[in-house]
Design a protein around this motif. Sequence first.
Motif, short mmCIF file in Angstrom:
data_model
loop_
_atom_site.label_atom_id
_atom_site.label_comp_id
_atom_site.label_asym_id
_atom_site.label_seq_id
_atom_site.Cartn_x
_atom_site.Cartn_y
_atom_site.Cartn_z
N GLU A 10 -30.92 -36.29 23.33
CA GLU A 10 -30.62 -36.18 24.76
C GLU A 10 -29.12 -36.16 25.04
OE1 GLU A 10 -31.67 -38.40 29.01
OE2 GLU A 10 -32.40 -39.22 27.12
N ASP A 11 -28.35 -36.98 24.37
CA ASP A 11 -26.92 -37.11 24.66
C ASP A 11 -26.02 -36.77 23.49
OD1 ASP A 11 -27.45 -37.95 27.28
OD2 ASP A 11 -27.54 -40.06 26.70
N GLN A 12 -26.58 -36.18 22.42
CA GLN A 12 -25.79 -35.82 21.25
C GLN A 12 -26.31 -34.49 20.70
OE1 GLN A 12 -23.80 -38.62 20.54
NE2 GLN A 12 -22.60 -37.93 18.79
N VAL A 13 -25.45 -33.49 20.62
CA VAL A 13 -25.86 -32.17 20.15
C VAL A 13 -24.82 -31.64 19.17
CG1 VAL A 13 -26.40 -29.79 20.81
CG2 VAL A 13 -27.04 -31.66 22.33
N THR A 14 -25.29 -31.08 18.06
CA THR A 14 -24.40 -30.43 17.10
C THR A 14 -24.59 -28.92 17.23
OG1 THR A 14 -24.56 -32.29 15.57
CG2 THR A 14 -23.77 -30.20 14.67
N VAL A 15 -23.48 -28.20 17.40
CA VAL A 15 -23.51 -26.77 17.67
C VAL A 15 -22.65 -26.03 16.65
CG1 VAL A 15 -23.02 -24.95 19.36
CG2 VAL A 15 -23.80 -27.21 20.13
N ASP A 16 -23.18 -24.93 16.11
CA ASP A 16 -22.40 -24.00 15.30
C ASP A 16 -21.93 -22.85 16.19
OD1 ASP A 16 -22.74 -25.47 13.02
OD2 ASP A 16 -24.25 -24.14 12.13
N VAL A 17 -20.65 -22.51 16.09
CA VAL A 17 -20.09 -21.40 16.87
C VAL A 17 -19.51 -20.38 15.89
CG1 VAL A 17 -18.54 -20.73 18.74
CG2 VAL A 17 -19.44 -23.07 18.66
N TRP A 18 -20.10 -19.21 15.87
CA TRP A 18 -19.62 -18.12 15.01
C TRP A 18 -18.49 -17.42 15.75
CZ3 TRP A 18 -22.37 -12.82 14.26
CH2 TRP A 18 -21.73 -12.10 13.23
N CYS A 19 -17.33 -17.28 15.11
CA CYS A 19 -16.14 -16.77 15.80
C CYS A 19 -15.41 -15.71 14.98
CB CYS A 19 -15.15 -17.91 16.05
SG CYS A 19 -15.78 -19.30 16.99
N SER A 20 -14.64 -14.91 15.69
CA SER A 20 -13.59 -14.10 15.08
C SER A 20 -12.27 -14.61 15.63
CB SER A 20 -13.77 -12.61 15.39
OG SER A 20 -13.62 -12.38 16.78
N GLY A 21 -11.18 -14.34 14.93
CA GLY A 21 -9.91 -14.87 15.38
C GLY A 21 -8.75 -13.95 15.04
N LEU A 22 -7.68 -14.07 15.82
CA LEU A 22 -6.43 -13.34 15.58
C LEU A 22 -5.31 -14.35 15.44
CD1 LEU A 22 -6.67 -10.58 18.35
CD2 LEU A 22 -7.22 -10.31 15.92
N LEU A 23 -4.39 -14.08 14.51
CA LEU A 23 -3.22 -14.94 14.41
C LEU A 23 -2.09 -14.22 13.71
CD1 LEU A 23 -2.88 -18.65 14.01
CD2 LEU A 23 -1.56 -17.22 12.47
N GLY A 24 -0.88 -14.39 14.22
CA GLY A 24 0.30 -13.82 13.58
C GLY A 24 1.39 -13.56 14.58
N LEU A 25 2.48 -12.96 14.08
CA LEU A 25 3.63 -12.60 14.92
C LEU A 25 3.65 -11.10 15.13
CD1 LEU A 25 6.55 -14.74 13.42
CD2 LEU A 25 5.53 -14.97 15.70
N ALA A 26 3.65 -10.68 16.39
CA ALA A 26 3.73 -9.26 16.72
C ALA A 26 5.18 -8.95 17.06
CB ALA A 26 2.82 -8.93 17.90
N PHE A 54 -15.07 -16.94 11.02
CA PHE A 54 -15.35 -18.31 10.62
C PHE A 54 -16.41 -18.91 11.53
CE2 PHE A 54 -11.52 -17.77 13.12
CZ PHE A 54 -11.74 -18.57 14.23
N THR A 55 -17.00 -19.99 11.07
CA THR A 55 -18.01 -20.71 11.85
C THR A 55 -17.53 -22.14 12.07
OG1 THR A 55 -19.84 -19.39 10.99
CG2 THR A 55 -20.39 -21.53 11.93
N ILE A 56 -17.47 -22.55 13.33
CA ILE A 56 -17.07 -23.89 13.71
C ILE A 56 -18.32 -24.73 13.90
CG2 ILE A 56 -15.93 -25.28 15.48
CD1 ILE A 56 -14.41 -22.65 16.22
N THR A 57 -18.29 -25.95 13.40
CA THR A 57 -19.35 -26.91 13.66
C THR A 57 -18.76 -28.01 14.53
OG1 THR A 57 -20.50 -26.44 11.59
CG2 THR A 57 -20.99 -28.54 12.66
N MET A 58 -19.36 -28.21 15.69
CA MET A 58 -18.85 -29.17 16.65
C MET A 58 -19.96 -30.11 17.10
SD MET A 58 -16.59 -28.25 20.07
CE MET A 58 -15.76 -26.94 19.16
N GLU A 59 -19.73 -31.40 16.96
CA GLU A 59 -20.66 -32.39 17.47
C GLU A 59 -20.19 -32.82 18.85
OE1 GLU A 59 -22.47 -36.83 16.36
OE2 GLU A 59 -20.99 -35.86 15.06
N LEU A 60 -21.08 -32.71 19.83
CA LEU A 60 -20.72 -33.04 21.20
C LEU A 60 -21.54 -34.22 21.71
CD1 LEU A 60 -21.02 -29.50 21.28
CD2 LEU A 60 -19.23 -30.15 22.90
N GLN A 61 -20.91 -34.97 22.60
CA GLN A 61 -21.55 -36.14 23.19
C GLN A 61 -21.48 -36.04 24.70
OE1 GLN A 61 -19.58 -40.07 22.60
NE2 GLN A 61 -21.51 -40.69 21.64
N TRP A 62 -22.55 -36.46 25.38
CA TRP A 62 -22.57 -36.45 26.84
C TRP A 62 -21.80 -37.67 27.34
CZ3 TRP A 62 -23.48 -32.83 30.24
CH2 TRP A 62 -23.69 -33.15 31.58
#
Length: 289
Positions: A207-223, A236-244
């Motif tokens: 009810e008050d605790q959920v673990t979520v995987d977030v599949w992402c793409s990312g950009l990084l560098g100097l233009a 990459f895939t982020i794993t985040m544990e969230l609490q209410w």
Amino acid sequence: MSQGDERGYGGSEPGGRSEDAYSTLGGTRQTRTRMPGSGEDPDGYGRRPARNSRSLVMIVGVVVLLIAAIAFANQGGGDNGGSGKEKKPDATGAVPTTATGTKPVQGKNGTIAFGFAHDEQGAQSAAANYAVALGSAEMFDKTKRDGILDAVIAPTSIDKFRSTLDQAYSTGFFRNVGLNDDGTAPAGFAFISRTTPIGTKVTKASEDQVTVDVWCSGLLGLAGEGSTKPVTDGWFTITMELQWVNGDWKAVTHSQKDGPAPVGGDNRASGADEIAGAVNGFGGFTYAR
């Protein structure tokens, strides 16, 4: 990096960010880029051959089918099973061709959304938005980073996050990504760090605790002209544990692993000015499940 090399904030390994040059929190993997026309093919793979007539016929066929599907979907007052009445969507407003779940939140804490629903869908929305914030260029500025952490991290975990990240965002790390010692971009260059969620899923929930995987793409560098740290992409895939907490979802732990990564396309690499203009000109989104 392998999953065993994750730098999980809230985990047992301190200073993860400084050792991983492409963590979600604003870093990037080092990749080898084969520039068009270089004549080099170190991996032994040639460029893809030009599309033949069969590929063209397939593309035209897909377009025709798509147009037909749209036309069928837009028909109103049709048969609808012989009732003569238009079918209505279900109570959630979701239909097969649209995103699932509740509407995006309306509130914002600065640039970060808040007020997510107290359910799994709300937790997924929160995780996606928090991944964007924690992977932004603002994380390289101490004052802005503290504001982001205040907005997305649970009170019980914020001191640990802040201490770990203050150590990770070090002079050595700044130099590694091409920045000045204070984390600013050198004159004539634009620093880019952006995370884009592709999808989310719940792996554990109460009810008050959920673990979520977030599949992402990312950009990084100097233009910029002559950049030795050009903007690269990563998956990459982020794993985040969230609490209410106090009427909203907040992150308690955070970790990531590489992939899943698709096969690279044959797109022409854009120039530094074009990349910088795109990142500065195209704003981000509020993500909702």
